[in-house]
Write a protein that holds these residues in place. Structure first.
Motif, PDB file in Angstrom:
ATOM      1  N   MET A 159     -34.644  -5.952 -50.262  1.00  0.00           N
ATOM      2  CA  MET A 159     -34.624  -7.294 -50.854  1.00  0.00           C
ATOM      3  C   MET A 159     -35.901  -8.036 -50.489  1.00  0.00           C
ATOM      4  O   MET A 159     -36.466  -7.832 -49.411  1.00  0.00           O
ATOM      5  N   HIS A 160     -36.309  -8.915 -51.391  1.00  0.00           N
ATOM      6  CA  HIS A 160     -37.559  -9.638 -51.191  1.00  0.00           C
ATOM      7  C   HIS A 160     -37.352 -11.140 -51.340  1.00  0.00           C
ATOM      8  O   HIS A 160     -36.459 -11.593 -52.053  1.00  0.00           O
ATOM      9  N   VAL A 161     -38.194 -11.880 -50.662  1.00  0.00           N
ATOM     10  CA  VAL A 161     -38.121 -13.339 -50.676  1.00  0.00           C
ATOM     11  C   VAL A 161     -38.584 -13.875 -52.029  1.00  0.00           C
ATOM     12  O   VAL A 161     -39.686 -13.550 -52.497  1.00  0.00           O
ATOM     13  N   SER A 162     -37.744 -14.694 -52.649  1.00  0.00           N
ATOM     14  CA  SER A 162     -38.087 -15.321 -53.926  1.00  0.00           C
ATOM     15  C   SER A 162     -38.636 -16.730 -53.751  1.00  0.00           C
ATOM     16  O   SER A 162     -39.367 -17.221 -54.609  1.00  0.00           O
ATOM     17  N   ARG A 163     -38.231 -17.400 -52.654  1.00  0.00           N
ATOM     18  CA  ARG A 163     -38.687 -18.770 -52.408  1.00  0.00           C
ATOM     19  C   ARG A 163     -39.337 -18.854 -51.019  1.00  0.00           C
ATOM     20  O   ARG A 163     -38.736 -19.337 -50.062  1.00  0.00           O
ATOM     21  N   PRO A 164     -40.588 -18.379 -50.889  1.00  0.00           N
ATOM     22  CA  PRO A 164     -41.243 -18.439 -49.571  1.00  0.00           C
ATOM     23  C   PRO A 164     -41.397 -19.854 -49.051  1.00  0.00           C
ATOM     24  O   PRO A 164     -41.494 -20.068 -47.836  1.00  0.00           O
ATOM     25  N   ASP A 165     -41.411 -20.834 -49.952  1.00  0.00           N
ATOM     26  CA  ASP A 165     -41.545 -22.227 -49.528  1.00  0.00           C
ATOM     27  C   ASP A 165     -40.314 -22.737 -48.795  1.00  0.00           C
ATOM     28  O   ASP A 165     -40.379 -23.766 -48.109  1.00  0.00           O
ATOM     29  N   LEU A 166     -39.194 -22.016 -48.921  1.00  0.00           N
ATOM     30  CA  LEU A 166     -37.941 -22.450 -48.284  1.00  0.00           C
ATOM     31  C   LEU A 166     -37.520 -21.553 -47.116  1.00  0.00           C
ATOM     32  O   LEU A 166     -36.444 -21.746 -46.553  1.00  0.00           O
ATOM     33  N   VAL A 167     -38.347 -20.597 -46.752  1.00  0.00           N
ATOM     34  CA  VAL A 167     -38.030 -19.716 -45.622  1.00  0.00           C
ATOM     35  C   VAL A 167     -37.869 -20.561 -44.361  1.00  0.00           C
ATOM     36  O   VAL A 167     -38.670 -21.468 -44.107  1.00  0.00           O
ATOM     37  N   PRO A 168     -36.831 -20.298 -43.547  1.00  0.00           N
ATOM     38  CA  PRO A 168     -36.626 -21.114 -42.339  1.00  0.00           C
ATOM     39  C   PRO A 168     -37.792 -21.001 -41.363  1.00  0.00           C
ATOM     40  O   PRO A 168     -38.251 -19.905 -41.057  1.00  0.00           O
TER      41      PRO A 168
END
Length: 263
Positions: free
Chosen positions: A1-10
């Protein structure tokens, strides 16, 4: 799985107020209704699953364990993921990352999100649904760990919590019969209009005895799942245990992986 929203990564380096602001952005981005690529009814009906066109959906359970340093302090989080398809385990992965902040109620994803993302990126399969040991929409800002991870990955997700973080049950939760669900609605502690349905208390298992009692689970949508479907899934995937099987298996694997690292 891959990150779709890097701007929202904790990001554990944020100030608390910044974390809470980010959670409100996540809640705004979350979809608390069904947007699934499979019929969730097949999860509780093996005959329907076998007759359904294509392969059964893949459901991944996610849980955490913690490692301690020589001083006895927890310094690393171990995230375990178990992918199940048609009732069979098809893959198990885990990841370990340093813990950067202590546990703060309502900010769990900023403590545990990094190893979860790392572990999910190790999967060779692409889950159709993620089940987290933690809250989804039943959260002060409607953005528990299941919602945060679901939005970041743009994956259908459900939170399965053992205790009620916030919100009010619409009925008494004492000694519920197996299979019962009771709505959990927003109250003054939640950033939502009072009475908003956040999820359900779900009685997946109950003793057949007046002297023993099992508490319900608190099940809520994370992302791209509605509250009714989240409760249906929790019941459909609970076999002989209280926890739905993917989460229970992830819990067991987290302990197993931890023992392997400590030996």
């Amino acid at each position: 799985m891959h990150v779709s929203r890097p701007d929202l990564v904790p990001d554990a380096s944020l100030e608390r107020s910044e974390m809470e602001t980010l959670q409100r952005e996540i809640a705004d981005a979350a979809v608390f209704e069904d947007d699934l690529e499979f019929d969730p009814a097949v999860l509780g009906d093996p005959l329907a699953a076998s007759s359904n066109a294509g392969d059964p959906p893949i459901v991944a359970g996610v849980d955490q364990s913690f490692l301690t340093n020589e001083a006895g302090d927890q310094d690393r989080a171990l995230s375990a993921v178990v992918a199940v398809q048609g009732g069979e385990v098809i893959e198990r992965v885990h990841a370990v990352t340093p813990l950067e902040i202590p546990y703060i109620p309502g900010l769990l994803s900023f403590r545990e999100g990094a190893p979860i993302i790392d572990a999910l990126e190790e999967l060779s399969v692409d889950p159709d649904l993620l089940l987290f040991d933690g809250s989804g929409r039943i959260h002060f800002r409607q953005a528990g760990i299941a919602t945060h991870m679901g939005v970041v990955l743009d994956a259908p997700s459900i939170g399965i919590a053992k205790s009620l973080l916030c919100g009010s049950p619409r009925e008494d939760l004492e000694d519920l019969p197996e299979g019962t669900r009771v709505g959990i609605e927003a109250n003054s502690r939640v950033d939502a209009e009072d009475g908003t349905l956040l999820g359900y208390a779900v009685q997946t298992r109950q003793y057949d005895s007046p002297d023993r009692y099992i508490n319900p689970l608190y099940v809520s949508p994370g992302h791209r799942v509605g509250p009714e479907t989240a409760a249906d899934v929790a019941l459909a995937l609970s076999s002989s245990y209280k926890l739905p099987d993917p989460v229970r298996l992830a819990d067991s694997y987290a302990d197993e992986a931890k023992r392997g690292l400590e030996e």
